[in-house]
Design a protein around this motif. Structure first.
Motif, PDB file in Angstrom:
ATOM      1  N   ASP A  45      24.346 111.134 -42.394  1.00  0.00           N
ATOM      2  CA  ASP A  45      23.455 110.827 -43.512  1.00  0.00           C
ATOM      3  C   ASP A  45      24.259 111.082 -44.793  1.00  0.00           C
ATOM      4  O   ASP A  45      24.502 112.229 -45.170  1.00  0.00           O
ATOM      5  CB  ASP A  45      22.226 111.750 -43.391  1.00  0.00           C
ATOM      6  N   HIS A  47      24.611 111.016 -48.651  1.00  0.00           N
ATOM      7  CA  HIS A  47      23.861 110.948 -49.910  1.00  0.00           C
ATOM      8  C   HIS A  47      24.752 111.389 -51.074  1.00  0.00           C
ATOM      9  O   HIS A  47      25.347 110.549 -51.735  1.00  0.00           O
ATOM     10  CB  HIS A  47      22.561 111.743 -49.811  1.00  0.00           C
ATOM     11  N   GLN A  71      17.583 105.311 -42.430  1.00  0.00           N
ATOM     12  CA  GLN A  71      16.759 106.240 -43.202  1.00  0.00           C
ATOM     13  C   GLN A  71      15.358 106.392 -42.610  1.00  0.00           C
ATOM     14  O   GLN A  71      14.601 107.268 -43.026  1.00  0.00           O
ATOM     15  CB  GLN A  71      16.660 105.759 -44.658  1.00  0.00           C
ATOM     16  N   THR A  88      11.710 102.347 -43.628  1.00  0.00           N
ATOM     17  CA  THR A  88      12.400 101.971 -44.851  1.00  0.00           C
ATOM     18  C   THR A  88      12.280 100.470 -45.096  1.00  0.00           C
ATOM     19  O   THR A  88      12.685  99.673 -44.247  1.00  0.00           O
ATOM     20  CB  THR A  88      13.890 102.346 -44.762  1.00  0.00           C
ATOM     21  N   ARG A  96      20.074 107.460 -48.827  1.00  0.00           N
ATOM     22  CA  ARG A  96      20.534 108.327 -47.732  1.00  0.00           C
ATOM     23  C   ARG A  96      20.797 107.484 -46.485  1.00  0.00           C
ATOM     24  O   ARG A  96      20.209 107.731 -45.430  1.00  0.00           O
ATOM     25  CB  ARG A  96      19.496 109.408 -47.418  1.00  0.00           C
ATOM     26  N   PRO A  97      21.652 106.484 -46.582  1.00  0.00           N
ATOM     27  CA  PRO A  97      21.882 105.638 -45.408  1.00  0.00           C
ATOM     28  C   PRO A  97      22.660 106.389 -44.336  1.00  0.00           C
ATOM     29  O   PRO A  97      23.371 107.355 -44.623  1.00  0.00           O
ATOM     30  CB  PRO A  97      22.714 104.491 -45.977  1.00  0.00           C
ATOM     31  N   GLU A  98      22.508 105.938 -43.111  1.00  0.00           N
ATOM     32  CA  GLU A  98      23.289 106.469 -42.006  1.00  0.00           C
ATOM     33  C   GLU A  98      24.546 105.613 -41.829  1.00  0.00           C
ATOM     34  O   GLU A  98      24.523 104.403 -42.070  1.00  0.00           O
ATOM     35  CB  GLU A  98      22.473 106.443 -40.709  1.00  0.00           C
ATOM     36  N   GLY A 192      15.825 104.632 -36.753  1.00  0.00           N
ATOM     37  CA  GLY A 192      16.572 105.714 -37.390  1.00  0.00           C
ATOM     38  C   GLY A 192      16.548 106.999 -36.599  1.00  0.00           C
ATOM     39  O   GLY A 192      17.033 107.069 -35.475  1.00  0.00           O
TER      40      GLY A 192
END
Length: 369
Positions: A45, A47, A71, A88, A96-98, A192
């Protein structure tokens, strides 16, 4: 002057990228024999770490590989009660993308000159301005940056602190190609993160970029010898899966079906951390980045802090190219404050997850008021 970075993880590679951008030579020494020698773990994650990627000129390439749908989150109790579901929107900002750790590491490696990383160099010690490696080779350095992770060997040059067990033991398993092999379970997990929090136990399922769902079954308030006494036969994957399900009595069969569907990769992982707010006195010619400096509970801050460490140290060295001591002092002041706050926040989250009422407390965290 020679800058040597020990460890080709996220922090070390970000630092190497920052130095390369600023025309400063550095060499990364990595114990693994090649970039593809082993798996790189699951999703991250990212950010606050996006600031580091922006400084490194890599933000556009990062956003191209990031998964906004990562997310998404689902939070459940072991009986199957859904407490929270966050989906999302497709046009939501990538706050906060993975991203798959392997993809992020590859992005950083590809941003460096081909000879920037020396593979197959297992660091053992440093003295009199030389690094020594397990195979008898050595190399000179003027500044040594330990980016060698939780069990850092470089750390011993700065502090006696060692990682300590925090009362959490995790068994990692996974389901490959879940959409094809188990579409019903894929629909339950979502796109997610899928969290199930019980009393002293949890299950976290997470989509990886390659279609695999990575699952961690955690047992809290357990000791360092827990794996030896748990009755989990790690040398027999089928029996290990069955024993894991036995250790989750009363859990909804739809949730434990995730464990039954896993392949034969069953990995025990004891969770250790360094003391929150760890510092050390200024030491000529040596500093640390990433987990080597501030190993935290795995609650989403470690990778971000490592990326920022690399960027901040790189900027400091670019600002003081002829004064490594001044650059390191500037970096460590910022790093100690920033990562100390992150480590304390992570410790608070760890305490929440280990509490008897973890599900309700986490729900209140995500939905305050």
């Amino acid at each position: 002057m020679t800058i040597a970075i020990v460890g080709a993880g996220l922090g070390g590679l970000t630092l190497a990228r920052m130095l390369h951008l600023n025309g400063i030579d550095a060499v990364v020494y990595e114990r693994e024999p090649s970039r593809d020698a082993r798996g790189q773990g699951g999703m991250l994650d990212i950010h606050s770490g996006q600031r580091a990627l922006r400084e490194a000129g890599l933000i556009d390439r990062f956003l191209a590989i990031a998964r906004g749908e990562g997310q998404d989150m689902r939070l459940l109790r072991p009986d199957g009660t859904l407490l929270l579901q966050e989906d999302t929107p497709d046009d939501a900002p990538l706050e906060r993308p993975e991203v798959d750790r392997a993809d992020l590491r590859a992005l950083l490696l590809d941003s460096l000159p081909e000879d920037a990383v020396r593979w197959g160099h297992a660091f053992t010690s440093a003295e009199d301005g030389r690094l020594h490696f397990a195979d008898g080779r050595s190399a000179p350095y003027d500044l040594l940056v330990g980016a060698d992770g939780a069990n850092s060997r470089v750390r011993a040059l700065l502090t006696d602190a060692r990682p300590a067990h925090v009362g959490q033991n995790v068994v990692e398993v996974g389901i490959p190609d879940i959409d094809r092999t188990h579409p019903d379970l894929a629909a339950m997990v979502g796109r997610g993160n899928f969290w199930v929090l019980g009393d002293g136990t949890s299950l976290a399922a997470q989509r990886n970029g390659d279609g695999r769902v990575r699952i961690g079954v955690s047992f809290y308030n357990t000791g360092e010898d827990w794996f030896a006494t748990s009755g989990i036969p790690f040398d027999d994957p089928a029996a290990a899966r069955a024993r894991l399900i036995e250790l989750l009595p009363g859990w909804d069969p739809r949730i434990t079906a995730l464990i039954a569907a896993c392949d034969d990769t069953v990995v025990p992982r004891a969770i250790t951390t360094l003391p929150p707010g760890l510092t050390w006195p200024p030491t000529p010619g040596v500093t640390l980045v990433g987990d080597a400096a501030h190993l935290m509970p795995p609650v989403g801050e470690g990778a971000n802090m490592a990326l920022l460490d690399g960027a901040v140290l790189g900027l400091a060295l670019a600002a003081h190219p002829d004064d490594f001591a001044a650059a390191v002092a500037e970096y460590e002041r910022e790093m100690f404050e920033r990562t100390g706050a992150a480590a304390r926040m992570s410790a608070d989250m760890q305490e929440l997850l280990m509490s008897p009422d973890a599900a309700n407390r986490l729900l209140a965290f995500f939905q305050p008021g």
